[in-house]
Design a protein around this motif. Structure first.
Motif, PDB file in Angstrom:
ATOM      1  N   PRO A   1      26.865 -19.527 -40.143  1.00 53.88           N
ATOM      2  CA  PRO A   1      26.436 -20.896 -39.837  1.00 53.88           C
ATOM      3  C   PRO A   1      24.987 -20.959 -39.332  1.00 53.88           C
ATOM      4  O   PRO A   1      24.227 -21.838 -39.731  1.00 53.88           O
ATOM      5  CB  PRO A   1      27.421 -21.349 -38.758  1.00 53.88           C
ATOM      6  N   ALA A   2      24.611 -20.015 -38.475  1.00 53.93           N
ATOM      7  CA  ALA A   2      23.246 -20.049 -37.937  1.00 53.93           C
ATOM      8  C   ALA A   2      22.224 -19.797 -39.043  1.00 53.93           C
ATOM      9  O   ALA A   2      21.156 -20.435 -39.076  1.00 53.93           O
ATOM     10  CB  ALA A   2      23.093 -19.016 -36.822  1.00 53.93           C
ATOM     11  N   THR A   3      22.539 -18.881 -39.965  1.00 56.93           N
ATOM     12  CA  THR A   3      21.630 -18.607 -41.079  1.00 56.93           C
ATOM     13  C   THR A   3      21.499 -19.844 -41.965  1.00 56.93           C
ATOM     14  O   THR A   3      20.396 -20.219 -42.374  1.00 56.93           O
ATOM     15  CB  THR A   3      22.155 -17.417 -41.909  1.00 56.93           C
ATOM     16  N   ARG A   4      22.649 -20.470 -42.247  1.00 61.32           N
ATOM     17  CA  ARG A   4      22.619 -21.699 -43.059  1.00 61.32           C
ATOM     18  C   ARG A   4      21.748 -22.769 -42.401  1.00 61.32           C
ATOM     19  O   ARG A   4      20.929 -23.398 -43.060  1.00 61.32           O
ATOM     20  CB  ARG A   4      24.034 -22.263 -43.221  1.00 61.32           C
ATOM     21  N   ALA A   5      21.921 -22.924 -41.083  1.00 59.11           N
ATOM     22  CA  ALA A   5      21.155 -23.947 -40.368  1.00 59.11           C
ATOM     23  C   ALA A   5      19.662 -23.630 -40.434  1.00 59.11           C
ATOM     24  O   ALA A   5      18.835 -24.508 -40.720  1.00 59.11           O
ATOM     25  CB  ALA A   5      21.627 -24.047 -38.926  1.00 59.11           C
ATOM     26  N   ALA A   6      19.329 -22.364 -40.193  1.00 61.02           N
ATOM     27  CA  ALA A   6      17.918 -21.982 -40.217  1.00 61.02           C
ATOM     28  C   ALA A   6      17.317 -22.224 -41.601  1.00 61.02           C
ATOM     29  O   ALA A   6      16.214 -22.775 -41.732  1.00 61.02           O
ATOM     30  CB  ALA A   6      17.764 -20.511 -39.819  1.00 61.02           C
ATOM     31  N   LEU A   7      18.037 -21.850 -42.640  1.00 60.31           N
ATOM     32  CA  LEU A   7      17.529 -22.041 -44.003  1.00 60.31           C
ATOM     33  C   LEU A   7      17.368 -23.527 -44.312  1.00 60.31           C
ATOM     34  O   LEU A   7      16.374 -23.947 -44.923  1.00 60.31           O
ATOM     35  CB  LEU A   7      18.473 -21.387 -45.016  1.00 60.31           C
TER      36      LEU A   7
ATOM     37  N   GLY B   1      15.071 -12.530 -53.583  1.00 61.82           N
ATOM     38  CA  GLY B   1      16.224 -11.646 -53.738  1.00 61.82           C
ATOM     39  C   GLY B   1      16.192 -10.519 -52.721  1.00 61.82           C
ATOM     40  O   GLY B   1      17.225 -10.151 -52.146  1.00 61.82           O
ATOM     41  N   LEU B   2      14.988  -9.976 -52.455  1.00 59.18           N
ATOM     42  CA  LEU B   2      14.861  -8.916 -51.443  1.00 59.18           C
ATOM     43  C   LEU B   2      15.262  -9.438 -50.075  1.00 59.18           C
ATOM     44  O   LEU B   2      15.934  -8.753 -49.297  1.00 59.18           O
ATOM     45  CB  LEU B   2      13.411  -8.399 -51.405  1.00 59.18           C
ATOM     46  N   VAL B   3      14.872 -10.702 -49.796  1.00 58.75           N
ATOM     47  CA  VAL B   3      15.222 -11.294 -48.497  1.00 58.75           C
ATOM     48  C   VAL B   3      16.735 -11.476 -48.392  1.00 58.75           C
ATOM     49  O   VAL B   3      17.333 -11.230 -47.336  1.00 58.75           O
ATOM     50  CB  VAL B   3      14.465 -12.625 -48.297  1.00 58.75           C
ATOM     51  N   ILE B   4      17.369 -11.863 -49.492  1.00 56.75           N
ATOM     52  CA  ILE B   4      18.834 -12.023 -49.473  1.00 56.75           C
ATOM     53  C   ILE B   4      19.511 -10.674 -49.217  1.00 56.75           C
ATOM     54  O   ILE B   4      20.450 -10.564 -48.429  1.00 56.75           O
ATOM     55  CB  ILE B   4      19.325 -12.666 -50.788  1.00 56.75           C
ATOM     56  N   ARG B   5      18.984  -9.614 -49.849  1.00 60.65           N
ATOM     57  CA  ARG B   5      19.520  -8.269 -49.606  1.00 60.65           C
ATOM     58  C   ARG B   5      19.326  -7.864 -48.137  1.00 60.65           C
ATOM     59  O   ARG B   5      20.200  -7.233 -47.534  1.00 60.65           O
ATOM     60  CB  ARG B   5      18.818  -7.246 -50.517  1.00 60.65           C
ATOM     61  N   LEU B   6      18.173  -8.254 -47.580  1.00 59.90           N
ATOM     62  CA  LEU B   6      17.897  -7.951 -46.176  1.00 59.90           C
ATOM     63  C   LEU B   6      18.878  -8.697 -45.264  1.00 59.90           C
ATOM     64  O   LEU B   6      19.424  -8.127 -44.310  1.00 59.90           O
ATOM     65  CB  LEU B   6      16.454  -8.343 -45.845  1.00 59.90           C
ATOM     66  N   LEU B   7      19.134  -9.969 -45.580  1.00 58.25           N
ATOM     67  CA  LEU B   7      20.108 -10.753 -44.803  1.00 58.25           C
ATOM     68  C   LEU B   7      21.475 -10.084 -44.872  1.00 58.25           C
ATOM     69  O   LEU B   7      22.199 -10.008 -43.883  1.00 58.25           O
ATOM     70  CB  LEU B   7      20.195 -12.186 -45.344  1.00 58.25           C
ATOM     71  N   GLU B   8      21.802  -9.564 -46.049  1.00 56.73           N
ATOM     72  CA  GLU B   8      23.084  -8.880 -46.226  1.00 56.73           C
ATOM     73  C   GLU B   8      23.130  -7.628 -45.340  1.00 56.73           C
ATOM     74  O   GLU B   8      24.111  -7.373 -44.643  1.00 56.73           O
ATOM     75  CB  GLU B   8      23.262  -8.491 -47.698  1.00 56.73           C
TER      76      GLU B   8
ATOM     77  N   CYS C   1      21.653  -7.136 -42.654  1.00 54.63           N
ATOM     78  CA  CYS C   1      21.776  -7.519 -41.240  1.00 54.63           C
ATOM     79  C   CYS C   1      23.118  -8.183 -40.933  1.00 54.63           C
ATOM     80  O   CYS C   1      23.337  -8.649 -39.808  1.00 54.63           O
ATOM     81  CB  CYS C   1      20.659  -8.484 -40.855  1.00 54.63           C
ATOM     82  N   GLY C   2      23.973  -8.294 -41.933  1.00 59.21           N
ATOM     83  CA  GLY C   2      25.277  -8.899 -41.698  1.00 59.21           C
ATOM     84  C   GLY C   2      25.244 -10.422 -41.656  1.00 59.21           C
ATOM     85  O   GLY C   2      26.214 -11.061 -41.235  1.00 59.21           O
ATOM     86  N   LEU C   3      24.134 -11.027 -42.089  1.00 59.61           N
ATOM     87  CA  LEU C   3      24.018 -12.487 -42.032  1.00 59.61           C
ATOM     88  C   LEU C   3      24.447 -13.135 -43.339  1.00 59.61           C
ATOM     89  O   LEU C   3      24.688 -14.340 -43.396  1.00 59.61           O
ATOM     90  CB  LEU C   3      22.561 -12.886 -41.716  1.00 59.61           C
TER      91      LEU C   3
END
Ligand SMILES: [Zn+2]
Ligand SMILES: [Zn+2]
Lengths: 111, 318
Positions: free
Chosen positions: B92-98, B287-294, B296-298
């Motif tokens: 939820p926090a990631t969604r809100a930030a995005l 895509g790299l950022v999405i992999r990074l979020l992954e 980090c468990g986000l």
């Protein structure tokens, strides 16, 4: 407001318009919320149904398209239930003429 | 009149794809024009500051790059891949930030952006597409006219998408709607933050003004422009590697500044793919950022086409 209400009560055309619009709105909410038509109540606020302002703008847009008349996009926030909105739309005398004509169109041309 | 809506397609019951209301159209188009003019005003202000005061500093460029990246990713990773295409799940926090970062781009509130983009995918390069460069005709003049429309003309001509039709999943998300309603506050925040940051670092009011211009206005113009490259050039110039049913293209020169969105033929071929790099050399920053979020468990549930699916849609070398 009071004079408008009594005028409406005196005009059988207004009641018919109100009925037609309320019927359309019940169908719309049932479709949008994917719940049976019988569960739609005319006096429950749009808010209670989970419609926020954006969803009600969409609903007024679709109503506008169906009626073929221009409506204020934020109409539903001033008249936040099926009954209130249908009544408000039927109350305006000039619009009533347009709506009477529009709603008498053969059923085939309605969505 | 009521049997088909203005997108030209059959209506689905009572809920139309677009809202035919002149006032709504006018206010959305006015919004686009104001955002574009604010960006241009920023460019002029930056030129004036550079001439009258001092040349562009490293701080200016750093503030620009930082906010361009953060807010650009809000649009590409957030608005586009997460909210419009549900290409991955996020906390939820990631969604809100995005969502908040994306709103700062001033390209419309998240629900509007998503609805218009889903409309684009439904009609891509066919009548009803809000921004196709390929519908004006085939003469040289018509090609240019089409490109101009898809670049910037559409921003003051597009239909008003009906969120009840295109974005019911988002309308049902109370937290997201809370953010959506405060759209103008996020735009303001996207101007105040770079001004404050730059002012603090430079320890001067002039520093704050430069931050506003570079991290706010010019950044706004730049993020608008990368999106416009996608709406126009990414449906006109480049390679078509996959069957996508439209004229979308892959182009590394567009992919780099657009944070990976220039792999647009890959995207239209596989709209749910979270990472648009299908070859090792296809650089996709988002895509790299999405992999990074992954990592980090986000983020999780990262959608990716299987090699078999890729092969099945691959066009022959022609
Ligand atoms: Zn897309
Ligand atoms: Zn596209």
């Amino acid at each position: 407001m009071d004079s408008m209400m009594s005028e409406r009560a005196a005009d059988p055309g207004a009641a018919a318009i109100e009925r037609e619009i309320a019927g359309w709105m019940r169908g719309y909410l049932a479709e949008l919320l994917e719940i049976p038509l019988e569960e739609i109540d005319d006096d429950t606020s749009f808010d209670r149904y989970g419609l926020d302002s954006l969803a009600s703008v969409g609903m007024i847009g679709d109503l506008e398209e169906w009626l073929g008349v221009e409506l204020d996009p934020v109409l539903a926030s001033d008249h936040p239930s099926i009954r209130a909105l249908a009544r408000a739309l039927a109350a305006d005398e000039r619009r009533r003429l347009l709506l009477t004509r529009r709603l008498r169109l053969p059923a085939a041309s309605r969505p | 009149m009521s049997v088909t809506d203005s997108a030209g397609a059959p209506r689905r019951g009572k809920i139309g794809r677009v809202i035919n209301d002149r006032r709504l159209r006018r206010s959305q188009h006015l919004h686009s024009a104001v955002a574009t003019l604010a960006g241009i005003a920023g460019l002029l202000a930056a030129s004036l500051l550079a001439i009258l005061d001092r040349p562009v500093s490293a701080l200016d460029l750093g503030i620009f790059a930082g906010f361009f990246l953060a807010i650009g990713l809000g649009v590409t990773v957030g608005f586009h891949r997460h909210f419009a295409h549900r290409a991955f799940q996020a906390t939820p926090a990631t969604r809100a930030a995005l969502a908040i970062l994306g709103c700062m781009a001033a390209q419309g509130p998240v629900v509007f952006w998503v609805a218009l983009h889903r409309l684009h995918h439904e009609f891509s390069d066919r009548p009803g597409d809000p921004h196709s460069p390929n519908l004006a005709g085939s003469s040289a003049f018509q090609r240019i006219k089409g490109l101009l429309h898809a670049y910037i003309g559409w921003t003051v001509r597009h239909p008003v998408p009906n969120a009840n039709y295109y974005a019911r999943d988002l309308l049902a998300d109370r937290r997201l709607m809370w953010i959506n309603r405060r759209y103008y506050a996020w735009i303001a925040l996207g101007l105040v933050l770079p001004a404050a940051l730059s002012g603090l670092i430079a320890q001067s009011a002039l520093g704050a003004a430069e931050g506003l211009v570079w991290g706010g206005l010019i950044r706004l113009f730049a993020v608008h422009n990368i999106i416009w490259w996608i709406t126009s050039l990414a449906h006109a110039a480049g390679r078509r590697d996959y069957l996508s049913g439209d004229r979308s293209t892959n182009n590394i020169w567009i992919a780099l500044p657009t944070l990976g969105e220039g792999w647009h033929n890959n995207h239209h071929g596989f709209p749910r793919a979270a990472v648009l790099s299908f070859e090792w050399w296809q650089i996709d920053i988002s895509g790299l950022v999405i992999r990074l979020l992954e990592r980090c468990g986000l983020a999780w549930d990262i959608h990716a086409p299987t090699p078999a699916a890729l092969a099945a849609r691959r066009r022959g070398e022609a």
